[in-house]
Design a protein around this motif. Sequence first.
Motif, short mmCIF file in Angstrom:
data_model
loop_
_atom_site.label_atom_id
_atom_site.label_comp_id
_atom_site.label_asym_id
_atom_site.label_seq_id
_atom_site.Cartn_x
_atom_site.Cartn_y
_atom_site.Cartn_z
N TRP A 24 8.82 31.49 2.18
CA TRP A 24 7.47 31.15 1.76
C TRP A 24 6.52 31.42 2.91
O TRP A 24 6.89 31.33 4.06
CB TRP A 24 7.41 29.68 1.34
CG TRP A 24 8.39 29.35 0.26
CD1 TRP A 24 9.68 28.96 0.43
CD2 TRP A 24 8.18 29.43 -1.14
NE1 TRP A 24 10.28 28.77 -0.79
CE2 TRP A 24 9.38 29.06 -1.77
CE3 TRP A 24 7.09 29.78 -1.93
CZ2 TRP A 24 9.52 29.02 -3.15
CZ3 TRP A 24 7.23 29.74 -3.31
CH2 TRP A 24 8.44 29.36 -3.90
N ARG A 25 5.26 31.75 2.59
CA ARG A 25 4.25 32.01 3.61
C ARG A 25 2.90 31.52 3.13
O ARG A 25 2.70 31.27 1.94
CB ARG A 25 4.19 33.50 3.95
CG ARG A 25 3.74 34.37 2.80
CD ARG A 25 3.73 35.84 3.21
NE ARG A 25 3.59 36.68 2.05
CZ ARG A 25 2.44 37.01 1.48
NH1 ARG A 25 1.32 36.57 1.97
NH2 ARG A 25 2.41 37.78 0.42
N LEU A 26 1.96 31.42 4.05
CA LEU A 26 0.59 31.07 3.69
C LEU A 26 -0.13 32.32 3.21
O LEU A 26 0.06 33.41 3.75
CB LEU A 26 -0.16 30.51 4.90
CG LEU A 26 0.22 29.10 5.33
CD1 LEU A 26 -0.50 28.75 6.63
CD2 LEU A 26 -0.12 28.10 4.25
N ASP A 27 -0.95 32.17 2.19
CA ASP A 27 -1.78 33.26 1.70
C ASP A 27 -3.02 32.64 1.06
O ASP A 27 -3.07 31.44 0.82
CB ASP A 27 -1.03 34.10 0.67
CG ASP A 27 -1.60 35.51 0.50
OD1 ASP A 27 -2.68 35.80 1.07
OD2 ASP A 27 -0.96 36.32 -0.19
N TYR A 28 -4.01 33.46 0.80
CA TYR A 28 -5.21 33.00 0.11
C TYR A 28 -5.03 33.22 -1.38
O TYR A 28 -4.56 34.27 -1.80
CB TYR A 28 -6.44 33.79 0.57
CG TYR A 28 -6.79 33.60 2.01
CD1 TYR A 28 -7.39 32.44 2.45
CD2 TYR A 28 -6.52 34.60 2.94
CE1 TYR A 28 -7.73 32.27 3.79
CE2 TYR A 28 -6.85 34.45 4.27
CZ TYR A 28 -7.46 33.28 4.69
OH TYR A 28 -7.79 33.12 6.00
N ILE A 29 -5.40 32.22 -2.18
CA ILE A 29 -5.36 32.37 -3.64
C ILE A 29 -6.66 31.87 -4.24
O ILE A 29 -7.41 31.14 -3.60
CB ILE A 29 -4.18 31.61 -4.29
CG1 ILE A 29 -4.34 30.10 -4.06
CG2 ILE A 29 -2.86 32.11 -3.80
CD1 ILE A 29 -3.62 29.27 -5.08
N ILE A 40 0.75 27.85 -0.06
CA ILE A 40 2.08 28.34 0.32
C ILE A 40 2.61 29.11 -0.88
O ILE A 40 2.74 28.56 -1.97
CB ILE A 40 3.02 27.18 0.70
CG1 ILE A 40 2.43 26.39 1.86
CG2 ILE A 40 4.41 27.71 1.05
CD1 ILE A 40 3.20 25.13 2.20
N VAL A 41 2.89 30.41 -0.68
CA VAL A 41 3.32 31.28 -1.76
C VAL A 41 4.67 31.90 -1.42
O VAL A 41 5.04 32.02 -0.26
CB VAL A 41 2.29 32.40 -2.05
CG1 VAL A 41 0.94 31.81 -2.41
CG2 VAL A 41 2.17 33.36 -0.89
N ARG A 42 5.39 32.30 -2.47
CA ARG A 42 6.69 32.94 -2.28
C ARG A 42 6.48 34.32 -1.66
O ARG A 42 5.65 35.09 -2.12
CB ARG A 42 7.41 33.07 -3.61
CG ARG A 42 8.80 33.62 -3.49
CD ARG A 42 9.48 33.53 -4.82
NE ARG A 42 10.69 34.31 -4.83
CZ ARG A 42 11.45 34.46 -5.88
NH1 ARG A 42 11.11 33.89 -7.02
NH2 ARG A 42 12.54 35.16 -5.82
N ASP A 43 7.25 34.63 -0.63
CA ASP A 43 7.17 35.92 0.03
C ASP A 43 8.13 36.88 -0.65
O ASP A 43 9.34 36.69 -0.60
CB ASP A 43 7.52 35.79 1.51
CG ASP A 43 7.36 37.09 2.26
OD1 ASP A 43 6.26 37.66 2.18
OD2 ASP A 43 8.32 37.54 2.89
N ASP A 44 7.58 37.90 -1.32
CA ASP A 44 8.44 38.85 -2.03
C ASP A 44 8.79 40.06 -1.17
O ASP A 44 9.43 41.00 -1.63
CB ASP A 44 7.80 39.30 -3.34
CG ASP A 44 6.47 40.01 -3.13
OD1 ASP A 44 6.07 40.22 -1.97
OD2 ASP A 44 5.83 40.35 -4.13
N GLY A 45 8.34 40.06 0.09
CA GLY A 45 8.70 41.13 1.01
C GLY A 45 7.81 42.35 0.94
O GLY A 45 7.99 43.29 1.70
#
Length: 121
Positions: A115-120, A87-92
């Motif tokens: 916040w949104r899901l993303d791959y890290i 879960i990462v911060r969504d910066d738009g």
Amino acid sequence: YPGLLGKFCCRMSGPSCCPSTLEMVEPQGGINQDGMLVELYSEIQNTQRFYELSCRAGVEGKPCRFLDRRLHNQSKCVQKYSYTYAIVRDDGTESSARSAPRPQQLFPSATGYKWRLDYIR
């Protein structure tokens, strides 16, 4: 990773051609598939934890063990990376260079950030 909140470590048992260490980490940030540093969701009671398998100190770049003598100097231990959901911060911002679609589900929070899901990695 800079900004580690905690590190829990154990050595992998048994012989290995490239010895490694398994750690549980609580990073504050990660690198997404676009190569950008992203902030990971964290609150006082909630942090994201990940298992990280790394080359043991002094092993990376050295020849692999247990190989035939003729191949020993032609091999080397390398660090591999994989991506996992976080879960990462969504910066738009959206990258047009993405090779695969990413989840876009947004999670609101009391802080006002989304916040949104993303791959890290």
